[in-house]
Design an enzyme around this catalytic site. Structure first.
Site, PDB file in Angstrom:
ATOM      1  N   GLU A  86       0.812  -1.217   0.000  1.00 50.53           N
ATOM      2  CA  GLU A  86       0.000   0.000   0.000  1.00 50.53           C
ATOM      3  C   GLU A  86       0.846   1.268   0.000  1.00 50.53           C
ATOM      4  O   GLU A  86       0.351   2.357  -0.313  1.00 50.53           O
ATOM      5  CB  GLU A  86      -0.932   0.015   1.214  1.00 50.53           C
ATOM      6  CG  GLU A  86      -2.080  -0.980   1.150  1.00 50.53           C
ATOM      7  CD  GLU A  86      -3.098  -0.634   0.072  1.00 50.53           C
ATOM      8  OE1 GLU A  86      -3.119   0.531  -0.376  1.00 50.53           O
ATOM      9  OE2 GLU A  86      -3.862  -1.522  -0.336  1.00 50.53           O
ATOM     10  N   GLU A 117       6.702 -22.269   7.938  1.00 51.14           N
ATOM     11  CA  GLU A 117       7.052 -21.503   9.134  1.00 51.14           C
ATOM     12  C   GLU A 117       7.957 -22.286  10.083  1.00 51.14           C
ATOM     13  O   GLU A 117       8.580 -21.701  10.971  1.00 51.14           O
ATOM     14  CB  GLU A 117       5.802 -21.052   9.878  1.00 51.14           C
ATOM     15  CG  GLU A 117       5.051 -22.150  10.613  1.00 51.14           C
ATOM     16  CD  GLU A 117       3.926 -21.582  11.464  1.00 51.14           C
ATOM     17  OE1 GLU A 117       3.956 -21.844  12.680  1.00 51.14           O
ATOM     18  OE2 GLU A 117       3.049 -20.895  10.936  1.00 51.14           O
TER      19      GLU A 117
END
Length: 303
Positions: A86, A117
């Site tokens: 953004e 992960e």
């Protein structure tokens, strides 16, 4: 970590306020969730001094040619990527300045790759791949505070001298021990036990917003409370840019539009042109001398 240790984490604890949520009617379900969500902003408020430290790290990095880099797995990774992507349209910053890295790569954003992960090496290699340097600031995001992917990334970042920030939702977390700055935002047990995409993710989203926004403000990409470095890439944003110019300069719509187009759709340049009654080149030179700060650019001209 042993199962008993995992269960001892605040983020894995059962919430006594929502024990009856499965038997509640739809409105009661929403009320229970909303009551828990209202605790998030209070928890974030308590860690603002630590967020300020992280902001200082990131500002120093970007001001000296480095980057702000977010890493996370699952929801944590998505939050970092969302904040990073953004920034270019909002502040006209290069996509290389604020970077979001998600365990498992881009495809993991829409298709869960939860097993990645568990690899410390994967965290390290993702930083190696982007050529991490000592100028960068690395923010490792993990609600649990003990994700191996983040541990590996933070260890590598520290080994080459990059600044490190650990963002978690548990006290005395493993990643906090590894980082130069630890942000442990304690939101309490989730409405749905262990579902850290809820309160934990909301808290982390707020903090990441604060982190990137505060850095962009300090970089001169906000004037008053206006996004004067917005990238004008469609009709809506062009109209927003014109409105911003009018707010600052009191120009007419037609004058603001004409100046914006003369400024190559750069809002800051258009504002300085109008406020100093100069051409595009002079306005750009003033902004360059002022490191992009409108108020300083105008002051330079007046002096």
């Amino acid at each position: 970590m042993q199962p008993s240790q995992l269960r001892s984490l605040t983020t894995e604890s059962r919430n006594p306020n929502t024990m009856g949520i499965s038997q509640a009617d739809p409105l009661e379900i929403l009320q229970m969730i909303n009551e828990e969500d209202m605790k998030v902003a209070q928890a974030v408020n308590l860690v603002l001094p630590h967020v300020k430290t992280a902001s200082d790290f990131a500002y120093d990095s970007i001001s000296n040619g480095g980057r702000l880099i977010y890493l996370g797995a699952g929801t944590s990774g998505r939050l970092g990527v969302m904040d990073a992507v953004e920034c270019p349209p909002t502040y006209s910053v290069s996509p290389d300045v604020i970077v979001g890295i998600m365990a498992g790569g881009d495809s993991a954003f829409s298709h869960a790759a939860e097993d990645v992960e568990d690899s410390e090496e994967a965290g390290k290699q993702d930083l190696v791949h982007i050529h991490l340097t000592s100028k960068d600031t690395v923010v490792g995001i993990a609600a649990s505070g003990r994700t191996p992917y983040i541990i590996g990334a933070l260890n590598y970042a520290k080994s080459i001298g990059a600044k490190t920030v650990a963002l978690s939702c548990n006290e005395q977390s493993k990643i906090s021990e590894l980082a130069d700055c630890a942000i442990e935002v304690i939101v309490g047990p989730e409405a749905i036990t262990g579902s850290t995409r809820m309160k934990a993710a909301s808290a982390h989203k707020m903090i990441l917003n604060m982190l990137s926004t505060s850095v962009m403000i300090r970089q001169g990409k906000v004037y008053e409370n206006l996004m004067v470095d917005v990238k004008v890439s469609n009709h809506k944003l062009k109209e927003r840019a014109i409105t911003i110019i009018q707010h600052v300069t009191n120009a007419s719509y037609e004058q603001a539009l004409k100046t914006l187009e003369a400024a190559d759709l750069e809002v800051k340049t258009a504002i300085v042109m109008l406020q100093t009654n100069t051409d595009k080149k002079t306005a750009k030179d003033l902004l360059n001398k002022a490191n992009g700060h409108i108020d300083k650019a105008i002051s330079h001209h007046q002096s």
